[in-house]
Each structure stands twice: as C-alpha cells, then as structure tokens.
Design a protein around this motif. Structure first.
Motif, PDB file in Angstrom:
ATOM      1  N   LEU A  83      65.874  49.514  94.883  1.00  0.00           N
ATOM      2  CA  LEU A  83      66.947  50.303  94.271  1.00  0.00           C
ATOM      3  C   LEU A  83      66.474  51.739  94.007  1.00  0.00           C
ATOM      4  CD1 LEU A  83      69.729  50.603  92.952  1.00  0.00           C
ATOM      5  CD2 LEU A  83      68.736  49.647  90.849  1.00  0.00           C
ATOM      6  N   LEU A  84      65.319  51.869  93.360  1.00  0.00           N
ATOM      7  CA  LEU A  84      64.812  53.199  93.027  1.00  0.00           C
ATOM      8  C   LEU A  84      64.464  54.004  94.284  1.00  0.00           C
ATOM      9  CD1 LEU A  84      62.511  52.325  89.988  1.00  0.00           C
ATOM     10  CD2 LEU A  84      64.802  53.325  89.939  1.00  0.00           C
ATOM     11  N   SER A  85      63.864  53.332  95.263  1.00  0.00           N
ATOM     12  CA  SER A  85      63.508  54.036  96.503  1.00  0.00           C
ATOM     13  C   SER A  85      64.762  54.451  97.268  1.00  0.00           C
ATOM     14  CB  SER A  85      62.612  53.159  97.384  1.00  0.00           C
ATOM     15  OG  SER A  85      63.246  51.936  97.717  1.00  0.00           O
ATOM     16  N   SER A  86      65.811  53.646  97.194  1.00  0.00           N
ATOM     17  CA  SER A  86      67.074  54.003  97.846  1.00  0.00           C
ATOM     18  C   SER A  86      67.699  55.222  97.186  1.00  0.00           C
ATOM     19  CB  SER A  86      68.048  52.824  97.799  1.00  0.00           C
ATOM     20  OG  SER A  86      67.559  51.724  98.527  1.00  0.00           O
ATOM     21  N   TYR A  87      67.624  55.297  95.873  1.00  0.00           N
ATOM     22  CA  TYR A  87      68.157  56.458  95.161  1.00  0.00           C
ATOM     23  C   TYR A  87      67.331  57.715  95.469  1.00  0.00           C
ATOM     24  CZ  TYR A  87      71.370  53.560  92.397  1.00  0.00           C
ATOM     25  OH  TYR A  87      72.388  52.729  91.996  1.00  0.00           O
ATOM     26  N   ILE A  88      66.013  57.564  95.568  1.00  0.00           N
ATOM     27  CA  ILE A  88      65.169  58.709  95.962  1.00  0.00           C
ATOM     28  C   ILE A  88      65.523  59.157  97.376  1.00  0.00           C
ATOM     29  CG2 ILE A  88      62.803  59.421  96.516  1.00  0.00           C
ATOM     30  CD1 ILE A  88      61.878  57.504  94.263  1.00  0.00           C
ATOM     31  N   PHE A  89      65.665  58.193  98.292  1.00  0.00           N
ATOM     32  CA  PHE A  89      66.012  58.477  99.685  1.00  0.00           C
ATOM     33  C   PHE A  89      67.321  59.258  99.771  1.00  0.00           C
ATOM     34  CE2 PHE A  89      68.363  57.232 103.510  1.00  0.00           C
ATOM     35  CZ  PHE A  89      67.453  57.530 104.515  1.00  0.00           C
ATOM     36  N   TYR A  90      68.344  58.808  99.042  1.00  0.00           N
ATOM     37  CA  TYR A  90      69.648  59.464  99.099  1.00  0.00           C
ATOM     38  C   TYR A  90      69.636  60.771  98.305  1.00  0.00           C
ATOM     39  CZ  TYR A  90      74.707  59.991  99.300  1.00  0.00           C
ATOM     40  OH  TYR A  90      75.968  60.466  99.552  1.00  0.00           O
ATOM     41  N   GLY A  91      69.013  60.756  97.138  1.00  0.00           N
ATOM     42  CA  GLY A  91      68.960  61.947  96.301  1.00  0.00           C
ATOM     43  C   GLY A  91      68.167  63.075  96.906  1.00  0.00           C
ATOM     44  N   TRP A  92      67.302  62.774  97.896  1.00  0.00           N
ATOM     45  CA  TRP A  92      66.536  63.812  98.576  1.00  0.00           C
ATOM     46  C   TRP A  92      67.483  64.825  99.221  1.00  0.00           C
ATOM     47  CZ3 TRP A  92      61.270  63.576  98.106  1.00  0.00           C
ATOM     48  CH2 TRP A  92      60.521  64.501  98.841  1.00  0.00           C
ATOM     49  N   TRP A  93      68.657  64.342  99.659  1.00  0.00           N
ATOM     50  CA  TRP A  93      69.658  65.229 100.266  1.00  0.00           C
ATOM     51  C   TRP A  93      70.381  66.025  99.190  1.00  0.00           C
ATOM     52  CZ3 TRP A  93      75.153  64.478  99.904  1.00  0.00           C
ATOM     53  CH2 TRP A  93      75.890  65.420 100.628  1.00  0.00           C
ATOM     54  N   ASP A  94      70.947  65.360  98.196  1.00  0.00           N
ATOM     55  CA  ASP A  94      71.628  66.028  97.082  1.00  0.00           C
ATOM     56  C   ASP A  94      71.757  65.014  95.948  1.00  0.00           C
ATOM     57  OD1 ASP A  94      73.346  67.323  95.284  1.00  0.00           O
ATOM     58  OD2 ASP A  94      74.356  68.416  96.887  1.00  0.00           O
ATOM     59  N   SER A 131      73.155  50.304  97.815  1.00  0.00           N
ATOM     60  CA  SER A 131      72.428  51.531  98.151  1.00  0.00           C
ATOM     61  C   SER A 131      71.232  51.302  99.074  1.00  0.00           C
ATOM     62  CB  SER A 131      71.928  52.202  96.863  1.00  0.00           C
ATOM     63  OG  SER A 131      71.044  51.336  96.165  1.00  0.00           O
ATOM     64  N   PHE A 132      71.118  50.137  99.686  1.00  0.00           N
ATOM     65  CA  PHE A 132      69.964  49.770 100.508  1.00  0.00           C
ATOM     66  C   PHE A 132      69.653  50.888 101.513  1.00  0.00           C
ATOM     67  CE2 PHE A 132      68.149  46.739 103.855  1.00  0.00           C
ATOM     68  CZ  PHE A 132      66.921  46.658 103.226  1.00  0.00           C
ATOM     69  N   PHE A 133      68.533  51.570 101.343  1.00  0.00           N
ATOM     70  CA  PHE A 133      68.312  52.846 102.019  1.00  0.00           C
ATOM     71  C   PHE A 133      68.239  52.800 103.546  1.00  0.00           C
ATOM     72  CE2 PHE A 133      63.837  51.567 101.481  1.00  0.00           C
ATOM     73  CZ  PHE A 133      63.256  51.983 102.665  1.00  0.00           C
ATOM     74  N   PRO A 134      67.763  51.707 104.192  1.00  0.00           N
ATOM     75  CA  PRO A 134      67.730  51.763 105.658  1.00  0.00           C
ATOM     76  C   PRO A 134      69.100  52.005 106.292  1.00  0.00           C
ATOM     77  CG  PRO A 134      66.339  49.989 104.869  1.00  0.00           C
ATOM     78  CD  PRO A 134      67.102  50.497 103.676  1.00  0.00           C
ATOM     79  N   GLN A 135      70.159  51.404 105.718  1.00  0.00           N
ATOM     80  CA  GLN A 135      71.475  51.546 106.337  1.00  0.00           C
ATOM     81  C   GLN A 135      72.488  52.244 105.436  1.00  0.00           C
ATOM     82  OE1 GLN A 135      72.628  49.002 103.534  1.00  0.00           O
ATOM     83  NE2 GLN A 135      74.168  48.927 105.103  1.00  0.00           N
ATOM     84  N   LEU A 136      72.001  52.994 104.451  1.00  0.00           N
ATOM     85  CA  LEU A 136      72.881  53.592 103.451  1.00  0.00           C
ATOM     86  C   LEU A 136      73.805  54.657 104.017  1.00  0.00           C
ATOM     87  CD1 LEU A 136      73.815  54.161 100.541  1.00  0.00           C
ATOM     88  CD2 LEU A 136      71.758  55.563 100.233  1.00  0.00           C
ATOM     89  N   VAL A 137      73.292  55.556 104.844  1.00  0.00           N
ATOM     90  CA  VAL A 137      74.084  56.730 105.209  1.00  0.00           C
ATOM     91  C   VAL A 137      74.748  56.651 106.583  1.00  0.00           C
ATOM     92  CG1 VAL A 137      72.816  58.285 103.707  1.00  0.00           C
ATOM     93  CG2 VAL A 137      72.020  57.945 106.036  1.00  0.00           C
ATOM     94  N   ALA A 138      74.377  55.701 107.428  1.00  0.00           N
ATOM     95  CA  ALA A 138      75.040  55.604 108.737  1.00  0.00           C
ATOM     96  C   ALA A 138      75.075  54.182 109.276  1.00  0.00           C
ATOM     97  CB  ALA A 138      74.378  56.541 109.747  1.00  0.00           C
ATOM     98  N   GLY A 139      75.042  53.209 108.374  1.00  0.00           N
ATOM     99  CA  GLY A 139      75.228  51.833 108.791  1.00  0.00           C
ATOM    100  C   GLY A 139      73.969  51.189 109.365  1.00  0.00           C
ATOM    101  N   PRO A 140      74.111  49.969 109.893  1.00  0.00           N
ATOM    102  CA  PRO A 140      75.338  49.191 110.014  1.00  0.00           C
ATOM    103  C   PRO A 140      76.025  48.921 108.665  1.00  0.00           C
ATOM    104  CG  PRO A 140      73.530  48.155 111.214  1.00  0.00           C
ATOM    105  CD  PRO A 140      72.933  49.230 110.376  1.00  0.00           C
ATOM    106  N   ILE A 141      77.360  48.788 108.698  1.00  0.00           N
ATOM    107  CA  ILE A 141      78.125  48.464 107.501  1.00  0.00           C
ATOM    108  C   ILE A 141      77.971  46.963 107.266  1.00  0.00           C
ATOM    109  CG2 ILE A 141      80.394  48.486 106.407  1.00  0.00           C
ATOM    110  CD1 ILE A 141      81.161  50.729 108.398  1.00  0.00           C
ATOM    111  N   GLU A 142      77.098  46.607 106.355  1.00  0.00           N
ATOM    112  CA  GLU A 142      76.796  45.192 106.143  1.00  0.00           C
ATOM    113  C   GLU A 142      77.808  44.527 105.220  1.00  0.00           C
ATOM    114  OE1 GLU A 142      74.834  42.782 107.123  1.00  0.00           O
ATOM    115  OE2 GLU A 142      73.954  44.029 108.695  1.00  0.00           O
ATOM    116  N   ARG A 143      78.198  43.322 105.577  1.00  0.00           N
ATOM    117  CA  ARG A 143      79.066  42.518 104.712  1.00  0.00           C
ATOM    118  C   ARG A 143      78.249  41.982 103.544  1.00  0.00           C
ATOM    119  NH1 ARG A 143      83.471  40.696 107.745  1.00  0.00           N
ATOM    120  NH2 ARG A 143      83.826  42.219 109.412  1.00  0.00           N
ATOM    121  N   ALA A 144      78.889  41.897 102.404  1.00  0.00           N
ATOM    122  CA  ALA A 144      78.226  41.318 101.240  1.00  0.00           C
ATOM    123  C   ALA A 144      77.837  39.865 101.514  1.00  0.00           C
ATOM    124  CB  ALA A 144      79.144  41.399 100.026  1.00  0.00           C
TER     125      ALA A 144
END
Length: 485
Positions: free
Chosen positions: A35-46, A161-174
């Motif tokens: 979770l924290l690494s995913s937020y760092i990964f995404y927050g690196w952009w903005d 927020s799973f960082f490997p597929q957060l910003v461009a998929g694949p769009i994973e089903r729950a």
C-alpha cells in the motif's frame, strides 16, 4: 514514476528485498508495504492526486460493508448508485468536464449564440480511468453477491492502488485480485524468473520497438499535408505496431512485476497483430477493458439477445462508450463507432466467436487464407487509427484527404532517405518482435518458451542481446501512450 526510468530501477529492488526478506512472515505488514509503496509510486508523479485514490477507496470500502449488511433490495440499489455516482462523477469531472463545456459552446455558437461559460484548467490524474473501473468492479460484484465484502481495509486499499497495474492496467476484477491479498504468499523462484522474462520482453517492446517507431510516426502524423500518400499509409501501419508494443509492453511489465511479488494478473493481450478477424482482434486486445464493458455494460443492456436491430444498437453503443473511455475528444468517439461498424457484420451473422484457437497451431507458417485474413484485419484496424492518433476531427480529415491527394512517390523515398537510420533501426526491431511473438504465439508472453531453449548459452545469449538492445538502442525515456487515458 515510469517503469522505464532510473527511479523505478532503484525503487523495485528495494521493495522486492523488503517484501520477501524483511516482512515476509507477516501478511498484514506485507500488504501495508504494498500500500505504502503504491502511494509512493503514484505520488512520485503528483502527490496531490493521492487524495482521489484514497477517497475512492474509502467510498467503495464503505459501500461494500454496507452492502454486506443491507437486507432490503432498495437499500442495496441506493448503495450501488452512490458508488457509481461518485466514481463516475469524479472521472467525468476530471476527464470530460471541459469536453462537454466546449461542445456545448460550439453547438450554441453554430446557431449564432455565444454562451458565457468558461472551461477550467483541469489536470487529468494519471490512471483515473483504470482505477475507477477497478473499484467499480468491486462494488458491482458485491451488489450482485458474486463477492463477499472486504473487512480488511489495508488489503482493500492495496488492491485499489496496487502499483504494478495502477496507472495503465490491466484492469483487474476484485474477484480475481482482491482474494490474493488475503492469502499468505510464498516466494516462487520459477514464477519470479518467468516474471523477469516477461518484464524484459515488455521493456523491449516499449523502449526499443515503440519508442523507436515513435521517431518515424510522430513526424508523419504531425505534418500530414507535407507527406506523400505512401508515407501516410506507412504511418498508419507503424502506429498500429507502436501503440500495440507501447501498451502491451506496459501490461507485460505490470504482470511480470506482480509475479515477482507473488500475484497473478490476467493476460491483457493475446498477440492481436495476428488476428484473423475483427472479432478475434477485439477478443485479444486490451482484454481486461473489453471484458469489463461486456460484463458490466453490454450484457446488462441485453447483449446479443433479441432482434438484429437490438444487437446492432447495443454493439454501436458499446463501442462508442469504449471510444469515449479513451479520451474526451470526438476523434475517440469516431474511432469507437468505426470499430463498432467493422465488428457488427460478424456479430449479426454469429461469426464473431470464430478463431478461438491460436493461429496456425502446430504449423511454422500461416496458410495463404490465414495470411490474407491477418493482412485484411490489420489494415481495417489501421484505418481507425487515423481518428485515434489525430488531435481533432480536422486533423483526421486532413490526414485522410492527404492520403488521397498527395500521390507523389518521390516524396516517399525522400522522407525515408532523410530518416534512414531511424527507419532501418525501427524496421529491424519490429521484425524481431514479429518473429519472437509468432514463434511463441501460443504462450502467455513472448519469452515464455525461452527457458526450454538448449543449450543454456543460447538462452542467456538471447537475454543479453535483448538487455543490450534496451540499454544501447532504447529511445528517449517517454511516457506510455495509455497514461493519457
């Protein structure tokens, strides 16, 4: 943070070591790390847009809990409505607000009126279309009682927020990804090695093939009135390969990283460049999105049930929505409609489910009929990219008219001569791409079968050749195309 960046090359090994060798005995701490690494990964952009992911996660986590407790169907419908309204509302505001305002102004201006309405300076959050659909799949499936609501907020927030597929998929089903956060994960060496292979192949497709094709494609699309017909047609073909290698390259890297972390994501591309029909092409292209639209929009609308008119209507609606999902521009709507018109005849004749097996299975070469089918399908799809790649309708119109009018052949050779080094490099690596993917067309990814190669020197020679091509011939560090969607 980009997969093809120095920052990520440092970030991933650190997370991998901590994940497997420091916190591996505690599942909750592992999930918290993700979770924290995913937020760092995404927050690196903005970092400001982290609030949107967190807000969306809170809404759907709460809606899921309430859906699990609600007994009355009316209350359950209201809860689902809240989830859909908030998620689509956020997506609509950030992605489509200015489009609707500009279209509204243009419509009134055409009748001699100029409304005093202003657009806003809105920054589109990277990946909002992807994680919005991912969270919606959770709410809808809990509502349909296909999935139990999550009571573990760390696992749920990590799923969103799973960082490997957060910003461009694949769009994973729950239903597929979320349960994997509940189970203790064991390090699997074989799975990790194959994950590295898939990452390597994804980087090759993006950095070497797509980014080098971009050097040829961009000048063609940016100046269609200065290009000859043959060069413009070449641009369509090369962009078809570029967008495939760029987007599927991201998916390969995302799936490979996930396997390193003990997760299994769904395949997102099945060699669509070898499709023999429009139906097969769409079954094998951005599979996570096309199946999302099928299950949550197309089938609830009635799908292929009823009269041919109803089937045709549902098909066009589905493809139009798919086009609009890609961007707030009339060009994407035209792209979606054109694909729908291509797809409709086979669907009405009940032939859209043909070609379910890999092409030319157990054969070295395709038959003449199969080659003709591949060639026809490729060019039908390529023509739709006149709209997909264009900045606006006027740009796409200019591109099309230039194909019909700029027939001077000498200009074609002049363009290739002026860009000969970039052209030859792009053609060489594109040929490698087609060769490798054709050989492994029945495998999950292009390098999956490499571990079977003997002797080991040949195998490692291939790995090193791909690695050096990435380091030496990789284009400029460019964002992935689908980041804009």
């Amino acid at each position: 943070m980009l997969f093809n960046s120095i920052e990520f090359a440092i970030f991933l090994p650190i997370i991998f070591v901590i994940y497997w060798f420091v916190v591996n005995r505690n599942l909750k701490v592992q999930n918290l790390l993700l979770l924290l690494s995913s937020y760092i990964f995404y927050g690196w952009w903005d970092w400001r847009f982290l609030s949107l992911i967190i807000f969306s996660s809170i809404i759907d986590f709460t809606v899921g809990l309430q859906l699990g407790r609600a007994k009355k169907e009316l209350n359950r419908k209201w809860l689902l409505f809240i989830s859909i309204f908030i998620n689509i509302g956020l997506l609509g505001f950030f992605k489509y607000y200015n489009f609707f305002i500009e279209s509204f102004i243009d419509a009134f201006t055409a009748f001699g009126h100029s409304p005093n309405i202003h657009t806003l300076r809105i920054i589109l959050p990277v990946g909002i279309s992807f994680y919005t659909f991912q969270t919606l799949s959770y709410s809808i499936d809990v509502y349909r009682r296909k999935l139990e609501p999550s009571y573990d907020f760390i696992s749920f927030f990590a799923f969103v927020s799973f960082f490997p597929q957060l910003v461009a998929g694949p769009i994973e089903r729950a239903t597929n990804l979320l349960p994997q956060f509940y189970k203790k994960r064991q390090f699997n060496l074989e799975q990790s090695i194959d994950g590295l292979r898939q990452m390597l192949w994804g980087l090759f497709k993006k950095v070497v093939v797509a980014d080098n094709l971009c050097k040829i494609v961009d000048p063609i699309y940016n100046n269609p009135d200065e290009m000859s017909s043959l060069v413009l047609i070449l641009g369509l073909a090369l962009f078809s390969v570029q967008i495939y290698t760029d987007f599927s390259g991201y998916s390969d890297i995302a799936i490979g990283i996930s396997r390193l972390l003990g997760f299994n994501l769904k395949i997102n591309f099945r060699y669509p460049l070898f499709a023999r029909s429009i139906g097969e092409r769409w079954r094998n292209w951005h599979i996570s999105l096309s199946t999302w639209f099928r299950d949550y929009i197309y089938i609830p609308m009635g799908g292929s049930r009823g009269s041919n008119l109803n089937k045709f209507k549902n098909t066009l609606i589905l493809f139009t929505i798919s086009g609009f999902w890609h961007g707030a521009n009339w060009t994407f709507i035209c792209w979606g409609l054109l694909n729908g018109l291509y797809f409709a005849p086979s669907m009405l004749r009940g032939r859209n489910r043909r070609h379910l097996e890999p092409i030319s299975k157990s054969k070295i070469f395709p038959s003449f009929k199969e080659f003709t089918q591949i060639f026809t399908t490729f060019w039908l799809i390529a023509t739709t990219y006149i709209f997909f790649r264009a900045d606006n309708i006027q740009h796409s119109k200019q591109y099309f008219l230039s194909i019909l009018s700029n027939t001077e052949i000498r200009e074609s050779f002049r363009f290739i001569e002026n860009n000969l080094e970039d052209f030859l490099k792009a053609m060489f690596f594109t040929s490698i791409l087609f060769l490798v993917e054709w050989i492994n067309r029945d495998k999950p990814h292009g390098l999956h079968g490499v571990f079977e190669m003997k002797p080991i020197v040949v195998r490692w020679g291939l790995y090193l050749a791909i690695t050096f091509s990435i380091l030496i011939y990789g284009g400029e560090q460019a964002p992935f195309v689908y980041f804009q969607f």
